[in-house]
Design an enzyme around this catalytic site. Sequence first.
Site, PDB file in Angstrom:
ATOM      1  N   GLY A   1       0.800  -1.215   0.000  1.00 28.18           N
ATOM      2  CA  GLY A   1       0.000   0.000   0.000  1.00 28.18           C
ATOM      3  C   GLY A   1       0.836   1.271   0.000  1.00 28.18           C
ATOM      4  O   GLY A   1       2.047   1.256   0.230  1.00 28.18           O
ATOM      5  N   HIS A   2       0.147   2.395  -0.191  1.00 27.74           N
ATOM      6  CA  HIS A   2       0.803   3.703  -0.267  1.00 27.74           C
ATOM      7  C   HIS A   2       1.566   4.016   1.013  1.00 27.74           C
ATOM      8  O   HIS A   2       1.106   3.746   2.111  1.00 27.74           O
ATOM      9  CB  HIS A   2      -0.229   4.789  -0.548  1.00 27.74           C
ATOM     10  CG  HIS A   2      -1.312   4.899   0.481  1.00 27.74           C
ATOM     11  ND1 HIS A   2      -1.205   5.724   1.558  1.00 27.74           N
ATOM     12  CD2 HIS A   2      -2.507   4.282   0.574  1.00 27.74           C
ATOM     13  CE1 HIS A   2      -2.301   5.618   2.279  1.00 27.74           C
ATOM     14  NE2 HIS A   2      -3.115   4.741   1.713  1.00 27.74           N
ATOM     15  N   ASN A   3       2.743   4.589   0.819  1.00 26.79           N
ATOM     16  CA  ASN A   3       3.572   5.086   1.928  1.00 26.79           C
ATOM     17  C   ASN A   3       4.143   4.007   2.834  1.00 26.79           C
ATOM     18  O   ASN A   3       4.655   4.315   3.910  1.00 26.79           O
ATOM     19  CB  ASN A   3       2.808   6.121   2.773  1.00 26.79           C
ATOM     20  CG  ASN A   3       2.493   7.373   1.998  1.00 26.79           C
ATOM     21  OD1 ASN A   3       1.386   7.543   1.485  1.00 26.79           O
ATOM     22  ND2 ASN A   3       3.477   8.229   1.853  1.00 26.79           N
TER      23      ASN A   3
END
Lengths: 356, 356, 356
Positions: free
Chosen positions: B258-260
């Site tokens: 996922g993002h980040n």
Amino acid sequence: MNLDGLLEGLGHATAAALATLVDGDLDGDGDAAITGIEALQWAKGGDLTFIGDARHARLWAESAASVALVDRELDLGDWARPGRAVVRVDDADQAMITVLESLDEVARAGRDAPAVGVHPTASIDPTATVGDDVAIGAGTIVGPRTVIGDGVSIEAGVRIHADCTIGRGVVIHASVVIRERTMVGDGSILHAGVVLGSDGFGYRPSPDGRGIRKIPHLGHVEIGRDVEIGANSCIDRGKFGATSIGDGSKIDNLCQIGHNCRIGRCVVISGLTGIAGSCTVGDGAMIGGGCGIADHLRVGAGARLGARSGLMHDVPDGETWAGFPAHDIRQAMKEFAVIRKLPDWSKKLKELLEPS
Amino acid sequence: MNLDGLLEGLGHATAAALATLVDGDLDGDGDAAITGIEALQWAKGGDLTFIGDARHARLWAESAASVALVDRELDLGDWARPGRAVVRVDDADQAMITVLESLDEVARAGRDAPAVGVHPTASIDPTATVGDDVAIGAGTIVGPRTVIGDGVSIEAGVRIHADCTIGRGVVIHASVVIRERTMVGDGSILHAGVVLGSDGFGYRPSPDGRGIRKIPHLGHVEIGRDVEIGANSCIDRGKFGATSIGDGSKIDNLCQIGHNCRIGRCVVISGLTGIAGSCTVGDGAMIGGGCGIADHLRVGAGARLGARSGLMHDVPDGETWAGFPAHDIRQAMKEFAVIRKLPDWSKKLKELLEPS
Amino acid sequence: MNLDGLLEGLGHATAAALATLVDGDLDGDGDAAITGIEALQWAKGGDLTFIGDARHARLWAESAASVALVDRELDLGDWARPGRAVVRVDDADQAMITVLESLDEVARAGRDAPAVGVHPTASIDPTATVGDDVAIGAGTIVGPRTVIGDGVSIEAGVRIHADCTIGRGVVIHASVVIRERTMVGDGSILHAGVVLGSDGFGYRPSPDGRGIRKIPHLGHVEIGRDVEIGANSCIDRGKFGATSIGDGSKIDNLCQIGHNCRIGRCVVISGLTGIAGSCTVGDGAMIGGGCGIADHLRVGAGARLGARSGLMHDVPDGETWAGFPAHDIRQAMKEFAVIRKLPDWSKKLKELLEPS
């Protein structure tokens, strides 16, 4: 759905014609017109529907559907109205497939597959061999020494690497990637985005203990005849030797089959299932959706795994397992039932078992 | 598998030559010919195989295989026959990799990768920079200002968007998509169908409460050196800032990062694992197949997650967790064991705990 | 992240300008310069960050970040220094989206999407209809009778089959495959590698009992308006009739939606979730990551499924379920808690319940 003239094209747009097609017994209005096809809960006037169990049979009388294909023994209650009919057969499921197959044959004529021949933007290595009546879509690349059998249909944007063998009548959808030395048996279907023959996931600590050393994967993938592999599923090549899928097996979307697995004949594997390296799955096994199977395990012939099972031990032939860690499904169901009661019991258990 | 002349090409098609290659001790017939390579259970005459544990050692005497690479301390029983040999080494796994690497080097010459140069149907933006000895396959598109390092190999049908940096020697397989501003470190491998830098999955209720408002994702993805990412895996861009994968990490097929997220160095993540947004995974952690990690969690350095773990809390450095919700694996195993007994106990528990 | 001139481009590179943009109250140095944007734990001097809860509020005083968008009611302690400022708003999350949206608008100008027009290597069937201001990338193929609405952006390497309808302003990323008769509503986004309309996974034993008979799938997929579908996700066509996704729904990466599912409006489905055939999901339902839903089930409107739930029964409207088999989350949490105690209790339970 509206059939857009498909049924009319076949000339059996009435209940009577349907009865002839599926070799069934007509009951009710033989002239009842069929203009669409839909599941019972969504069906409207003019729709043909299918009834294979008592639960759906009870809904038929009140349904708006016009015609139903029905299992012979089911009780439909008091349903007769002008313009309605049922066609009774031994197996409504099989009769439904017969209907869909004949529609599919009509639909195929209008299907959007590449035309026979090689699209001008495709690129076929001069050492590759292409059979008769093969269709190769735009931008598709076929590598050296690969052999494409007669009647194969390959969509746009497919990449087939060197030394592959694609059997007669295979259908390969768009964006499929097939790595070196893969073999695909006659009549198999690879849906869009499938990746066959990518490197297996194998590593060891590097000798200096400070990193990870990749195990080169020199093996390949062997897909049998009449196999179907769902969209974006991945089957890794063997370390050496093959990862193999037996004749007639069906694999759903987004599945992962690890390096050196040997999947038998007529095995069914549902979506989002992962099978780690070097597993064996026996003929006729059925694996539910979202399962995980640890490496080097054996799933016996005819065995079944319930959806979302996490397998850590071999499954004997013919057994049905479920849960995590998966074991006999009857035992697993009993455990689920007791677990449901634990919160009610917990206060008394605490009094009973914990020193105060 | 049949080696199709690979071993012959290397000139070590005998047990004696093998011993030299892996610096091992020869026992038995040094002239024993090696014509193939296979796992012990599938091996035939002429095959080289590998024996790293006592279970396989017991099978060697009866095996048809001709030559084995064997861990030095294992007892092989009474196996000697003319035309057979074993080569004893400190670590059969590492020696096996050495053999596969030398075969792989031979195989590479005949591999089906794009030729050095830009295929005429590829499209490289005039503002992109392409290094020396780069191979770019058919139909591949490279966007503005992207920099491709020396020795990079990019397959057919790849899309690399603007402002990316692809390090030296990176291998990108077919149908990979790399979105804007992605950085890929030297020597990394992206398998077919990988998607890097797609928008993160972030939303909020819309201010009027009647819909869903998309959070724009302006960040990017940073992949370290010597990273390998499996087929059809997806790594989302950060909301702002990076989603990063550290040097030497290995991610299997069909994984979602996922993002980040910040994944450390030499992390191993097995197939069908999903890691939600903003997680941190420490160096050297190992995550089994089919795991799920909730957002904003931290998996400590050197920690391990058993296959199919569902993580809802941070894992301290070096611990091994399992189950759902995941916790210490020893505790989880004890729970699984007690749960197995619950159905046997349930009748008496009911009598004991429920008012009659 | 460094904003590469984006904020400067907007002319609100100071705390004061930010307050104007989000209609917030400035506290501290209005001239505090913003040069980047980052999560609080990674932020450096010059960075803008976002504070929406008390845990982050406590970290602000010691943070190196220069400017924060803060929920109005939060207590930030003693944080003031020259060159620092906070902007207080009713909802920091929503204000953050407003900031990202305005940056995104600037970024869009420099984004690497295909230019308006049809790339010379794309291939549009002469019977297809293409609206105004449509961009179609290299190597993309559009089939017969398909209709592409105004303002649609289609990346490279996309395959859209016959008889599809793509609504106004739809964005289709690279390597997407859209099968026959799919409908995509206005403003929807399909991320890279998505497959819409592949055959459903449906089979019956063959009448001779020796194989597997494929059920032809003649249906299609209907995607509503403002839907977003994540990278490499798959939505299968109906057997007959549609598989449908309602307006405003958001589906994450690597999800599988089976044939004939009916997903409502503003439904959120997180990554690696699989929904088997013929399920219904009500409006506003939220499904966590890694869930599995068995076929023919109904998830009620506004219902929630915790991450990794395995659903075997219908979920009433508005309820939150979790676990496997999934049920009410409060009950599931109580069970998890009791299970944690079982190993401690097991010795006494054994003495109590098992005949010695």
